[in-house]
Write a protein that holds these residues in place. Structure first.
Motif, mmCIF file in Angstrom:
data_model
loop_
_atom_site.group_PDB
_atom_site.id
_atom_site.type_symbol
_atom_site.label_atom_id
_atom_site.label_comp_id
_atom_site.label_asym_id
_atom_site.label_seq_id
_atom_site.Cartn_x
_atom_site.Cartn_y
_atom_site.Cartn_z
ATOM 1 N N SER A 334 54.428 -0.850 94.357
ATOM 2 C CA SER A 334 55.395 0.061 93.734
ATOM 3 C C SER A 334 56.743 -0.616 93.536
ATOM 4 N N HIS A 335 56.891 -1.795 94.122
ATOM 5 C CA HIS A 335 58.115 -2.562 93.965
ATOM 6 C C HIS A 335 57.946 -3.682 92.942
ATOM 7 N N ILE A 336 56.951 -3.529 92.093
ATOM 8 C CA ILE A 336 56.810 -4.415 90.931
ATOM 9 C C ILE A 336 57.374 -3.637 89.747
ATOM 10 N N TYR A 337 58.517 -4.049 89.265
ATOM 11 C CA TYR A 337 59.213 -3.334 88.206
ATOM 12 C C TYR A 337 58.950 -4.039 86.876
ATOM 13 N N ALA A 338 58.183 -3.381 86.028
ATOM 14 C CA ALA A 338 57.774 -4.001 84.767
ATOM 15 C C ALA A 338 58.262 -3.190 83.574
ATOM 16 N N GLN A 339 58.738 -3.874 82.555
ATOM 17 C CA GLN A 339 59.139 -3.209 81.331
ATOM 18 C C GLN A 339 59.184 -4.217 80.187
ATOM 19 N N THR A 340 59.217 -3.722 78.976
ATOM 20 C CA THR A 340 59.406 -4.557 77.807
ATOM 21 C C THR A 340 60.895 -4.623 77.506
ATOM 22 N N ILE A 341 61.374 -5.773 77.104
ATOM 23 C CA ILE A 341 62.799 -5.895 76.810
ATOM 24 C C ILE A 341 63.162 -4.882 75.717
ATOM 25 N N THR A 430 54.703 11.579 94.284
ATOM 26 C CA THR A 430 53.357 11.233 93.821
ATOM 27 C C THR A 430 53.367 10.489 92.498
ATOM 28 N N THR A 431 54.111 11.020 91.536
ATOM 29 C CA THR A 431 54.115 10.414 90.194
ATOM 30 C C THR A 431 55.192 9.360 90.017
ATOM 31 N N GLY A 432 56.218 9.402 90.873
ATOM 32 C CA GLY A 432 57.312 8.451 90.743
ATOM 33 C C GLY A 432 58.274 8.776 89.625
ATOM 34 N N LEU A 433 58.203 10.005 89.076
ATOM 35 C CA LEU A 433 59.045 10.380 87.946
ATOM 36 C C LEU A 433 60.007 11.510 88.302
ATOM 37 N N ILE A 434 60.992 11.701 87.436
ATOM 38 C CA ILE A 434 61.941 12.799 87.551
ATOM 39 C C ILE A 434 61.640 13.792 86.430
ATOM 40 N N THR A 435 61.664 15.086 86.742
ATOM 41 C CA THR A 435 61.514 16.119 85.717
ATOM 42 C C THR A 435 62.871 16.758 85.491
ATOM 43 N N ASN A 436 63.375 16.684 84.250
ATOM 44 C CA ASN A 436 64.693 17.257 83.997
ATOM 45 C C ASN A 436 64.592 18.764 83.764
ATOM 46 N N SER A 437 65.714 19.409 83.547
ATOM 47 C CA SER A 437 65.747 20.870 83.465
ATOM 48 C C SER A 437 64.991 21.427 82.260
ATOM 49 N N GLY A 467 57.244 0.714 78.482
ATOM 50 C CA GLY A 467 56.374 0.608 79.645
ATOM 51 C C GLY A 467 55.379 1.744 79.744
ATOM 52 N N ILE A 468 54.656 1.757 80.865
ATOM 53 C CA ILE A 468 53.705 2.825 81.179
ATOM 54 C C ILE A 468 53.976 3.311 82.591
ATOM 55 N N ALA A 469 54.059 4.609 82.768
ATOM 56 C CA ALA A 469 54.247 5.200 84.094
ATOM 57 C C ALA A 469 52.884 5.227 84.785
ATOM 58 N N ASP A 470 52.535 4.138 85.427
ATOM 59 C CA ASP A 470 51.173 3.972 85.945
ATOM 60 C C ASP A 470 50.806 4.998 87.010
ATOM 61 N N ARG A 471 51.725 5.309 87.898
ATOM 62 C CA ARG A 471 51.406 6.275 88.956
ATOM 63 C C ARG A 471 51.173 7.665 88.365
ATOM 64 N N TYR A 472 52.022 8.037 87.423
ATOM 65 C CA TYR A 472 51.848 9.331 86.746
ATOM 66 C C TYR A 472 50.523 9.360 85.982
ATOM 67 N N LEU A 473 50.253 8.303 85.252
ATOM 68 C CA LEU A 473 49.042 8.235 84.444
ATOM 69 C C LEU A 473 47.794 8.407 85.299
ATOM 70 N N GLN A 474 47.742 7.696 86.387
ATOM 71 C CA GLN A 474 46.541 7.760 87.220
ATOM 72 C C GLN A 474 46.399 9.105 87.918
ATOM 73 N N TYR A 475 47.494 9.624 88.437
ATOM 74 C CA TYR A 475 47.414 10.869 89.201
ATOM 75 C C TYR A 475 47.236 12.076 88.301
ATOM 76 N N THR A 476 47.980 12.141 87.207
ATOM 77 C CA THR A 476 47.957 13.335 86.346
ATOM 78 C C THR A 476 46.827 13.341 85.335
ATOM 79 N N VAL A 477 46.638 12.220 84.647
ATOM 80 C CA VAL A 477 45.627 12.145 83.603
ATOM 81 C C VAL A 477 44.233 11.919 84.160
#
Length: 484
Positions: A334-341, A430-437, A467-477
């Motif tokens: 979870s401490h591998i931070y990956a993104q496209t420039i 679980t998903t590692g994401l924030i849900t806004n209002s 990027g891809i939210a991998d934790r969200y993708l695996q848990y939710t989808v």
């Protein structure tokens, strides 16, 4: 060039002769295609932290030394490689390149084409990896092949390549190879350009091809990924059903390189996000198989990695790899931070991209050796700022016509984020994401907006994939709990 910041704030030396010579050069040890590169490197590196019999050690050490390639300095002279010191506790920056070649029967079978393509050497994947000094995190940034950049002059084994301007990023590797006739020249020219564009001083690289990636994944027993929608690509003959799927080496390689059919929009930028996701999945697989305690399987995996990668001389050290392996043994995926420039549509060509202004912020974190994360407060601000950039977002397009349309949709969605700057400040464990209002999903690492159907992350300002939210993708989808 589009992302020019350097440590001293000056423009890079595009002519390559007036500044102090950087430590980067050329050199390696094997063969393979890009994102397996990173995992292969990590796995190979981690592999050495096991206990090997003397014969096994000598076998691997011989393979490394036999495959090592000389280093060519930026001024054309030979230099002594700086081997990684496993006790130094230094930040490591490594350039990872995926070689798109049809040379060899297996590469041709995976990549397609005919024998006339064997001499065509391209690099459609490039990533900059940073391993922190305390080995607590890894930064990984993809550079889209379709980026238009300024390429400084560079040295090859057969002469100098002159500086070029406003060229596709992947042409740097191809031109280096065409001039020098070897991977050393191609990779060195690419590394010279990356250093100029980012302000970094990268001195090591890894090169991987189709066959190598396939072998690495097969050596680990395949990899499990979440496929968000039925996927079929006639170009690679890949067909995957929605859900959690186990991929063989060939399937995973095709998943990493596909740009056509369903499940993709045809852009290189979207492909980079799948490559990042696959890297994390491979690392999780290696950890779940307890490779550090399974000496027999560990040895086979190490052999596959070493034989499948071309490493710069600074990495081609058994003891150096062993030291790095031991220091990475406890890293949390979870401490591998990956993104496209971050990129935006190129004004001169709608099918090309240029690095956006926020790209300099990414490279600044590399220069300061900081993880690619944002605070919750800055994430909310990033979401809020999307409203002021809605006009730019609505016109942003990716490197394909289909991406142009989808980017506009994403940009429109990001506009609505503005009214919800007071988003929930807590990250879902679980998903590692924030849900806004307003119910939008925000990636706290990049501040990007997450598609609830596919888990893809788009830049809140440009609408481009990052990027891809991998934790969200695996848990939710796919209903698979995120691995700790």
């Amino acid at each position: 060039m589009t992302s020019r910041s350097t440590r001293n704030g000056k423009l890079p030396n595009i002519r390559g002769g007036n500044a102090a010579k950087p430590k980067h050069s050329i050199g390696y040890i094997s063969r393979h295609r890009v994102l397996g590169v990173f995992v292969a490197a990590l796995v190979a590196v981690v592999a050495f932290s096991g206990t090997f019999a003397a014969a096994s050690y000598l076998d691997i050490d011989t393979t490394i030394r036999n495959n090592a390639v000389k280093v060519i300095s930026s001024d054309g002279s030979s230099t002594s490689p700086t081997t990684i010191d496993q006790y130094a506790g230094k930040t490591l920056n490594i350039l990872i390149l995926g070689q798109d070649t049809r040379s060899g029967s297996e590469n041709a079978a995976i990549g397609g084409g005919d024998t006339s393509d064997a001499s065509n050497h391209q690099s459609d994947t490039a990533m900059v990896m940073q391993i922190s000094a305390d080995r607590s995190y890894i930064n990984l940034v993809s550079i889209p092949r379709d980026s238009l950049v300024d390429a400084p002059s560079c040295q090859t084994t057969k002469g100098t390549v002159a500086a070029r301007y406003n060229v596709m990023f992947n042409s740097i590797f191809a031109t280096g190879y065409a001039t020098g006739g070897d991977i050393a020249s191609a990779a060195s020219c690419t590394m010279t350009a990356v250093n100029a564009l980012t302000g970094l001083d990268i001195s090591n690289f890894i090169v991987v091809d189709f066959s190598g990636l396939k072998s690495m994944i097969d050596a680990i027993g395949g990899v499990d990924v979440c496929i968000p929608q039925d996927t079929e690509d006639s170009y690679t003959n890949l067909k995957l059903s929605k859900g959690y799927q186990h991929l063989t080496g060939t399937q995973a390689t095709q998943y990493a390189r596909m740009r056509h059919g369903t499940g993709t929009d045809g852009s290189d930028i979207m492909r980079t996000t799948r490559q990042q996701y696959l890297i994390k999945a491979l690392l999780n697989k290696a950890v779940s198989k307890n490779l550090l305690t399974n000496s027999s399987e560990l040895y086979q995996l190490a052999k596959a990695a070493i034989s499948s990668l071309q490493l710069s001389e600074g990495l081609a050290s058994t003891t150096g790899l062993a030291g790095l392996a031991m220091s990475l043994a406890n890293i949390d995926s979870s401490h591998i931070y990956a993104q496209t420039i971050p990129v935006e549509a190129a004004p001169s060509d709608k099918n090309r991209v240029v690095w956006s202004s926020s790209a300099s912020e990414v490279w600044a974190k590399f220069q300061k050796a900081q993880p690619l994360t944002q605070s919750t407060q800055s994430t909310s601000s990033a979401s809020a700022s999307s409203s002021s950039s809605s006009a730019a977002s609505s016109t942003a397009s990716s490197s394909s016509a289909s991406t142009q349309s989808s980017s506009s949709s994403a940009a429109s969605a990001s506009t609505s984020t503005s009214s919800s700057a007071s988003a929930s400040s807590s990250v879902n464990a679980t998903t590692g994401l924030i849900t806004n209002s307003s119910g939008q999903l925000i990636d706290p690492a990049t501040g990007g907006i997450v598609d609830p159907e596919t888990g893809t992350i788009r830049d809140a300002n440009t609408g481009q994939y990052i990027g891809i939210a991998d934790r969200y993708l695996q848990y939710t989808v796919c209903g698979v709990p995120a691995q700790e």
